[in-house]
Design a protein around this motif. Structure first.
Motif: not given
Ligand code: MN
Ligand code: PEP
Length: 341
Positions: A106, A130, A135, A276, A302, A313, A316
């Motif tokens: 993330c 990524r 953020k 997400h 992610e 994050d 996830q």
């Molecule tokens: Mn994220």
């Protein structure tokens, strides 16, 4: 009048003549040279163009047809451009037969972790990296990202792995620094309707990954793409990342029906972010497979080597071994829908 379709082999001189004519009416235009023919997209308040004026343009040398688009988004619409848009990022074409997977943390946390994750996702078959350096956090007390330092770590990871970088912009003031490092600029869900930011990224020659707003309709989302495209940047990809609903079992409700809807309405590539979308690592794989099945052109996922310690994050994020497993499972799904991964 929104589109002027040119006859094949129309000369530069005639194109310029048409553009001048539009300018004299206070309209701007973008010329798009497709594989089959060149079309001029007319931008501005085209409703003021009278039928007589439209007929006069229709009569100009090189003009084959003049078309009105009924949708409020013009450049983004299928009516404007029939063929799918393919966005080439350093030889990686998003929107073609191959489904691309953008993976990484993330947030960029430090150089060691970034390099490690980059190597793992590359090994598993991801084609983009990524990581957020700026953020958008709900709390001002949460980790806000490393800024330019983070971009440097992403850049180092790109050098090591060859993976192009996708990273988020939150503020037009960061545009110069972000374009210096990024291969694709991400506009996050919270900024989907930050119109000034959209206009600014519309002026640069960098692909943009435009995420769907938390409670944005598909039409509003396409209007945001139109903001970017109206400034000249046609390299926009749309990313479904879940919307707010009454459901609380998942972080958001991943609207996978948006994928085939978008495929009908627009020529732009469609990306899906199951991470997400669901907010829970164990639900990411099934939704990633579903996204491929409904026609996504790319996924953004992610991945973290130590989700329990992630600065954002973690809940996830997939560990590299699970990401690798998912990549293997995606291949037959892609093949079943005539794609490859
Ligand atoms: Mn994220
Ligand atoms: C992200 O990609 O980490 C992110 C913040 O996404 P979104 O804008 O979709 O919430």
């Amino acid at each position: 009048m929104d589109i002027i379709v040119l006859k094949p082999d129309t000369s530069e001189y005639d194109v310029r003549h048409i553009l001048k004519k539009l300018e004299s009416k206070g309209l701007k235009a973008t010329v798009s040279s497709g594989t089959e023919r060149t079309i001029i997209g007319v931008i501005g308040d085209t409703s003021k163009v009278t039928e007589e004026e439209e007929d006069a343009i229709r009569a100009m040398t090189g003009v084959e047809n003049v078309v009105r688009i009924l949708k409020p988004y013009k450049l983004a619409s299928r009516e404007f451009k029939k063929e799918d848009t393919e966005i080439d990022v350093k030889g990686n074409v998003i929107g073609g037969k191959k489904i691309h997977v953008i993976a990484g943390p993330c947030a960029v946390e430090n150089k060691t972790i970034m390099m490690h994750i980059a190597e793992e996702v590359k090994r598993a078959g991801a084609t983009f990296l990524r990581g957020g350096a700026y953020k958008p956090r709900t709390s001002p007390y949460s980790f806000q990202g490393l800024g330019e330092e983070g971009l440097k770590y992403l850049s180092a990871a790109r050098e090591k792995t060859g993976l192009p970088i996708v990273t988020e912009i939150m503020d037009p003031r960061d545009l110069d620094v972000i374009t210096k490092y990024a291969d694709v600029i991400q506009i996050g869900a919270r900024n989907m309707q930050n119109f000034r930011l959209l206009l600014e990224v519309g002026k640069v020659d960098k692909p943009v990954l435009l995420k769907r707003g938390l409670s944005a309709t598909i039409k509003e989302w396409l209007m945001s793409a139109e903001y970017i495209m109206s400034q000249g940047n046609q390299k926009v990809m749309l990313c479904e990342r879940g919307i707010r609903t009454f459901e609380t079992a998942t972080r958001n409700t991943l609207d996978l029906s948006a994928v085939p809807v978008l495929k009908r309405l627009t020529h732009l590539p469609v990306v899906v972010d199951p991470s997400h979308g669901v907010g829970k690592w164990d639900l990411v794989a099934p939704m990633a497979k579903a996204a491929v099945a409904v026609g996504a052109d790319a996924l953004i996922i992610e991945v973290h080597t130590n989700p329990a310690e992630a600065l954002s994050d973690g809940e996830q994020s997939l560990k590299p071994d699970l990401f690798m497993k998912l990549m293997k499972e995606l291949a037959p799904v892609a093949e079943a829908v005539g794609r490859e991964i």
